[in-house]
Design an enzyme around this catalytic site. Structure first.
Site, mmCIF file in Angstrom:
data_model
loop_
_atom_site.group_PDB
_atom_site.id
_atom_site.type_symbol
_atom_site.label_atom_id
_atom_site.label_comp_id
_atom_site.label_asym_id
_atom_site.label_seq_id
_atom_site.Cartn_x
_atom_site.Cartn_y
_atom_site.Cartn_z
ATOM 1 N N HIS A 246 -9.449 0.895 -11.236
ATOM 2 C CA HIS A 246 -9.044 1.845 -10.182
ATOM 3 C C HIS A 246 -7.587 2.277 -10.348
ATOM 4 C CE1 HIS A 246 -7.978 3.341 -6.191
ATOM 5 N NE2 HIS A 246 -7.141 2.327 -6.034
ATOM 6 N N PHE A 247 -6.702 1.285 -10.538
ATOM 7 C CA PHE A 247 -5.300 1.732 -10.488
ATOM 8 C C PHE A 247 -4.790 2.304 -11.812
ATOM 9 C CE2 PHE A 247 -4.378 -3.012 -10.672
ATOM 10 C CZ PHE A 247 -3.684 -3.028 -11.874
ATOM 11 N N HIS A 248 -5.568 2.127 -12.885
ATOM 12 C CA HIS A 248 -5.157 2.866 -14.088
ATOM 13 C C HIS A 248 -5.546 4.348 -13.989
ATOM 14 C CE1 HIS A 248 -4.193 -1.088 -15.724
ATOM 15 N NE2 HIS A 248 -3.394 -0.420 -16.537
ATOM 16 N N HIS B 162 0.832 -1.204 0.000
ATOM 17 C CA HIS B 162 0.000 0.000 0.000
ATOM 18 C C HIS B 162 0.868 1.257 0.000
ATOM 19 C CE1 HIS B 162 -3.229 2.690 -0.101
ATOM 20 N NE2 HIS B 162 -2.570 3.374 0.794
ATOM 21 N N ARG C 100 -9.963 -10.066 -13.017
ATOM 22 C CA ARG C 100 -8.684 -9.519 -13.426
ATOM 23 C C ARG C 100 -7.691 -10.674 -13.559
ATOM 24 N NH1 ARG C 100 -5.763 -6.863 -8.061
ATOM 25 N NH2 ARG C 100 -4.159 -6.481 -9.626
ATOM 26 N N ARG C 101 -6.485 -10.394 -14.034
ATOM 27 C CA ARG C 101 -5.405 -11.381 -14.089
ATOM 28 C C ARG C 101 -5.836 -12.708 -14.706
ATOM 29 N NH1 ARG C 101 -2.458 -10.120 -8.242
ATOM 30 N NH2 ARG C 101 -1.133 -8.502 -9.111
ATOM 31 N N TYR D 225 1.768 5.421 -2.488
ATOM 32 C CA TYR D 225 1.991 6.837 -2.147
ATOM 33 C C TYR D 225 3.414 7.269 -2.479
ATOM 34 C CZ TYR D 225 -2.547 6.423 -0.112
ATOM 35 O OH TYR D 225 -3.876 6.189 0.042
HETATM 36 FE FE1 HAS Z 1 -5.697 2.041 -4.422
HETATM 37 C C1 HAS Z 1 -5.967 -1.360 -4.908
HETATM 38 C C2 HAS Z 1 -7.840 1.873 -1.772
HETATM 39 C C3 HAS Z 1 -5.291 5.422 -3.850
HETATM 40 C C4 HAS Z 1 -3.011 2.080 -6.568
HETATM 41 N N1 HAS Z 1 -4.702 0.632 -5.530
HETATM 42 C C5 HAS Z 1 -4.982 -0.710 -5.607
HETATM 43 C C6 HAS Z 1 -4.060 -1.339 -6.509
HETATM 44 C C7 HAS Z 1 -3.202 -0.365 -6.957
HETATM 45 C C8 HAS Z 1 -3.620 0.863 -6.332
HETATM 46 C C9 HAS Z 1 -2.020 -0.544 -7.895
HETATM 47 O O1 HAS Z 1 -8.953 -0.294 0.083
HETATM 48 C C10 HAS Z 1 -4.086 -2.813 -6.906
HETATM 49 C C11 HAS Z 1 -3.054 -3.647 -6.231
HETATM 50 C C12 HAS Z 1 -3.168 -5.059 -6.724
HETATM 51 O O2 HAS Z 1 -2.547 -5.372 -7.751
HETATM 52 O O3 HAS Z 1 -3.913 -5.830 -6.130
HETATM 53 N N2 HAS Z 1 -6.474 3.394 -3.099
HETATM 54 C C13 HAS Z 1 -7.361 3.118 -2.109
HETATM 55 C C14 HAS Z 1 -7.715 4.356 -1.417
HETATM 56 C C15 HAS Z 1 -6.990 5.353 -2.022
HETATM 57 C C16 HAS Z 1 -6.205 4.742 -3.052
HETATM 58 C C17 HAS Z 1 -8.665 4.497 -0.280
HETATM 59 N N3 HAS Z 1 -4.421 3.473 -5.081
HETATM 60 C C18 HAS Z 1 -4.412 4.792 -4.710
HETATM 61 C C19 HAS Z 1 -3.334 5.476 -5.358
HETATM 62 C C20 HAS Z 1 -2.687 4.523 -6.127
HETATM 63 C C21 HAS Z 1 -3.387 3.280 -5.937
HETATM 64 C C22 HAS Z 1 -3.018 6.936 -5.172
HETATM 65 C C23 HAS Z 1 -1.495 4.647 -7.001
HETATM 66 C C24 HAS Z 1 -0.813 5.733 -7.194
HETATM 67 N N4 HAS Z 1 -6.728 0.554 -3.545
HETATM 68 C C25 HAS Z 1 -7.502 0.679 -2.419
HETATM 69 C C26 HAS Z 1 -7.961 -0.652 -1.992
HETATM 70 C C27 HAS Z 1 -7.426 -1.574 -2.879
HETATM 71 C C28 HAS Z 1 -6.656 -0.787 -3.833
HETATM 72 C C29 HAS Z 1 -8.795 -0.986 -0.835
HETATM 73 C C30 HAS Z 1 -7.586 -3.092 -2.857
HETATM 74 C C31 HAS Z 1 -8.642 -3.517 -3.803
HETATM 75 C C32 HAS Z 1 -8.743 -5.022 -3.895
HETATM 76 O O4 HAS Z 1 -9.764 -5.553 -3.468
HETATM 77 O O5 HAS Z 1 -7.817 -5.668 -4.394
HETATM 78 C C33 HAS Z 1 -6.987 6.814 -1.604
HETATM 79 O O6 HAS Z 1 -5.663 7.238 -1.349
HETATM 80 C C34 HAS Z 1 -7.635 7.711 -2.618
HETATM 81 C C35 HAS Z 1 -7.810 9.116 -2.088
HETATM 82 C C36 HAS Z 1 -8.077 10.104 -3.194
HETATM 83 C C37 HAS Z 1 -9.036 11.032 -3.202
HETATM 84 C C38 HAS Z 1 -9.179 11.958 -4.401
HETATM 85 C C39 HAS Z 1 -8.799 13.398 -4.089
HETATM 86 C C40 HAS Z 1 -8.789 14.195 -5.348
HETATM 87 C C41 HAS Z 1 -7.764 14.960 -5.776
HETATM 88 C C42 HAS Z 1 -7.886 15.626 -7.142
HETATM 89 C C43 HAS Z 1 -7.746 17.120 -7.113
HETATM 90 C C44 HAS Z 1 -8.006 17.690 -8.460
HETATM 91 C C45 HAS Z 1 -7.139 18.433 -9.171
HETATM 92 C C46 HAS Z 1 -7.457 18.854 -10.571
HETATM 93 C C47 HAS Z 1 -5.806 18.841 -8.677
HETATM 94 C C48 HAS Z 1 -9.971 11.203 -2.068
HETATM 95 C C49 HAS Z 1 -6.532 15.173 -4.989
HETATM 96 C C50 HAS Z 1 -8.501 19.890 -10.643
HETATM 97 C C51 HAS Z 1 -8.695 20.210 -12.070
HETATM 98 C C52 HAS Z 1 -9.510 21.184 -12.498
HETATM 99 C C53 HAS Z 1 -9.618 21.395 -13.954
HETATM 100 C C54 HAS Z 1 -10.278 22.043 -11.578
HETATM 101 CU CU CU Z 2 -3.924 0.139 -0.857
#
Ligand code: HAS
Ligand code: CU
Length: 606
Positions: free
Chosen positions: A407-409, A256, A470-471, A260
């Site tokens: 999700h992760f793409h 995990h 998947r996979r 980050y």
């Molecule tokens: Fe995830 C599975 C939960 C974030 C990557 N995640 C994965 C896997 C990968 C991955 C690679 O709880 C698969 C691993 C595998 O092969 O099995 N993930 C989360 C949660 C977050 C999260 C709660 N993941 C990420 C990030 C990753 C990433 C970041 C890569 C960089 N994820 C999970 C969970 C799994 C999981 C379970 C397991 C699933 C399973 O069953 O296998 C949080 O950190 C997300 C928080 C993000 C937000 C969004 C905030 C929005 C922002 C945008 C601001 C906008 C801007 C643009 C700047 C709350 C910051 C504005 C533009 C204008 C034009 C105005």
């Molecule tokens: Cu995770």
């Protein structure tokens, strides 16, 4: 609703000249290569290494998309896991980490305004990372041919019972040691700077690097133990069995926080560069510090949210991981607020007005800005699917389905990868002194990535909800049809393949643009290496935020609290070296054994 343009002093009442000097001084200076020619060479090498990995990993991604949507099968399905491993390892380990070590070196040297302590040491860690990558790549690629008796079809998650050739684990070890030394390099620079500037606040870019690295040191302990104590000896034949639940848990201890490790450099660019390209300044330095401290504290004690369906871990531990994960949403939500507020500030400086019309005043023709803004927009969607994954009960619906790659793409595949590519359009001229070959192509490239990923990840999420796994090389079964409430499986496959094709085209444009830029002549017209001062400066942030020892200690305590009992219970049931325990749902912990373990530990310490 428009904000009048103010002078720097009016905008930045909380910061003193001293504390902003480090970031401002470069504005009248030159490009990064003129300031730090020796460091620019290492950063260039790291960036080019990351682009090579991107090219290889990207090709495998396209092959695999066509394969599992049954459009063109270039390889036999038995080779699918070799392709998938290569796709995963080259992209999420090599591409991301090579790029980020370059960005971190830029951030530390620029913000401390000092060269690295020893450039030979800097080349050494880069060399170790290259050696590690080559070592790991050999057995992975050897999996394509029977002529070489080697393989590592273990996927990027590489836990038991899948086993790879020892060279794969040795390669990973060297690579990780390379990153540890890189961290040591940046800490050394900071300590030397601190001796000369004892009373100054840590400049924000360096603060971001140091907190991320502390998180990385804590997180990589899990994978170090997993590889050195279990997987490597097992693949060398020194031990006969391992406990699969234990190696999975140790992997996710690291698996995990590694997400980050990829995300923090992207956040760093959103905090430091996006406001600049929007035409404004960072809204709040103190909030940015809070965000990075929260990631240091909370990134690791959540890994078990990848194991909600693992039978050998008690529900209570999973519940604790879920609670921690929900807290971990906070720093990203704070980031969404701060970064968008900074963009709005920029837009209003450029004459933007209205509740939403200010969006039109943003520099949408600039590929660096547009790439990063679109990456942020996609991350909002990826964050939401992450929240769904994180819910223990709803995870049962999506786990191991195509939803998770969806999700992760969006997260690593867009928030991180697109930010890095957009960032490269600014960084490469900085570290080469050569102007970007084509801005219009760069703009098309980032938009194509956004469109391609919209098709692909949306269809992947939907396919996951139908239960498509998947996979799996051939996710179709005799006598069974996945039923879609809206659309058809064929339509989803078409969208995934179309998205994959657009992404591949985008990748070709990116790599070609980089290649031509690399062969450009230096023109001396590259813009100065500068980061604007924040609206609310570091002096508005409580001093305690810079107390890295305190945050490290709390971070370690949280990890101990989250992991001691689950690990003790897993070892108790399955044995330290296996063979694995009984695979049935575990709802209780045998506290007798835990007590014995703790007593033994206390005796050793005493
Ligand atoms: Fe995830 C599975 C939960 C974030 C990557 N995640 C994965 C896997 C990968 C991955 C690679 O709880 C698969 C691993 C595998 O092969 O099995 N993930 C989360 C949660 C977050 C999260 C709660 N993941 C990420 C990030 C990753 C990433 C970041 C890569 C960089 N994820 C999970 C969970 C799994 C999981 C379970 C397991 C699933 C399973 O069953 O296998 C949080 O950190 C997300 C928080 C993000 C937000 C969004 C905030 C929005 C922002 C945008 C601001 C906008 C801007 C643009 C700047 C709350 C910051 C504005 C533009 C204008 C034009 C105005
Ligand atoms: Cu995770």
């Amino acid at each position: 609703m428009s904000t009048p343009t103010k002078t720097n002093d009016e905008l930045n009442p909380g910061s003193t000249a001293g504390e902003t000097a480090a970031l401002d001084s470069a504005e009248t200076g030159n490009a990064y290569i003129d300031q730090f020619p020796a460091e620019a060479a290492v950063i260039r090498a790291a960036f080019y290494s990351s682009f090579i990995a991107l090219a290889i990993g990207g090709i495998f991604g396209f092959i695999q998309t066509l394969h599992r949507t049954d459009i063109i099968q270039l390889f036999d399905s038995s080779t699918y896991y070799t392709i998938l491993t290569a796709h995963g390892v080259f992209l999420v380990i090599s591409f991301t980490i090579f790029f980020l070590v370059g960005v971190f070196t830029w951030a530390v040297t620029t913000s401390l305004e000092r060269e690295v302590e020893s450039i030979r040491f800097t080349w050494t860690w880069y060399g170790l990372m290259v050696l590690g990558t080559i070592f790991a790549a050999v057995p992975i690629l050897a999996g394509f041919t029977d002529a070489i008796d080697m393989s590592a079809d273990v996927l990027f998650t590489f836990y038991a019972p899948l086993q790879g050739h020892p060279l794969f684990y040795i390669g990973l070890t060297l690579f990780v040691i390379g990153t540890w030394l890189a961290g040591a390099d940046w800490f050394r620079s900071w300590l030397a700077w601190k001796r000369e500037n004892p009373d100054e606040r840590i400049p924000l870019p360096t603060f971001m690097v140091l907190t991320t690295m502390i998180m990385w040191y804590i997180a990589t302990l899990g994978v170090a133990v997993s590889i050195l104590v279990f997987l490597l000896p097992w693949s060398l034949g020194l031990i006969e069995t391992v406990n699969p639940t234990l190696t999975r848990t140790l992997f996710w201890f690291f698996g995990h926080p590694v997400v980050y490790f990829w995300l923090m450099p992207a956040y760093m660019m959103w905090y430091l560069l996006l406001p600049k390209f929007s035409g404004g300044r960072l809204f709040s330095d103190p909030l940015a510090r809070v965000v990075f401290v929260l990631f240091l504290l909370l990134s690791t004690p959540v890994g078990i949210h990848h194991q909600y369906l693992d039978p050998g871990i008690s529900e209570g531990f999973k519940f604790i991981a879920m609670t921690n994960t929900m807290f971990l949403l906070l720093p990203s939500l704070l980031t969404a607020f701060t970064v968008v507020a900074s963009m709005e500030h920029g837009a209003r400086q450029r004459g933007g007005t209205g509740y939403f019309s200010w969006l039109k005043a943003l520099p949408w023709k600039d590929p660096v800005f547009t790439g990063m803004a679109l990456a942020g927009l996609m991350f909002a969607a990826g964050g939401f699917s992450g929240m769904i994954n994180a819910g223990m009960n709803i995870n049962y619906l999506v786990h191991n389905s195509l939803w998770v790659p969806g999700h992760f793409h969006l997260t690593v595949g867009t928030a991180v990868a697109l930010t890095f590519m957009a960032g490269a359009y600014w960084f490469i001229p900085q570290v080469t002194g050569k102007p970007l070959a084509s801005k219009p192509i760069a703009l098309v490239q980032v938009v194509l990535w956004f469109i391609g990923m919209t098709f692909m990840s949306n269809a992947m999420h939907r396919a996951g909800l139908l239960g498509i796994p998947r996979r799996t090389a051939e996710p179709w079964y005799d006598g069974f049809e996945f039923e879609a409430a809206i659309g058809t499986v064929g339509e989803l496959n078409a969208q995934i393949a179309l998205g994959g094709a657009l992404l591949t085209l985008s990748l070709v444009l990116f790599l070609t643009n980089m290649l031509i830029t690399a062969f450009n002549r230096p023109t001396g017209t590259v813009e100065a290496n500068s980061i604007p001062t924040p609206l609310s400066g570091p002096s508005d942030a409580p001093k305690v935020l810079d107390n890295l020892k305190l945050w490290t200690a709390i971070g370690i305590v949280l990890v101990i609290l989250a992991y001691t009992l689950p690990l003790a219970s897993i070892v108790d049931r399955g044995g330290l070296f296996g063979p694995g325990g009984d695979a049935y749902p575990v709802t209780t912990v045998d506290f007798g054994t835990v007590q014995t373990l703790l007593e033994t530990l206390l005796m050793v310490v005493a």
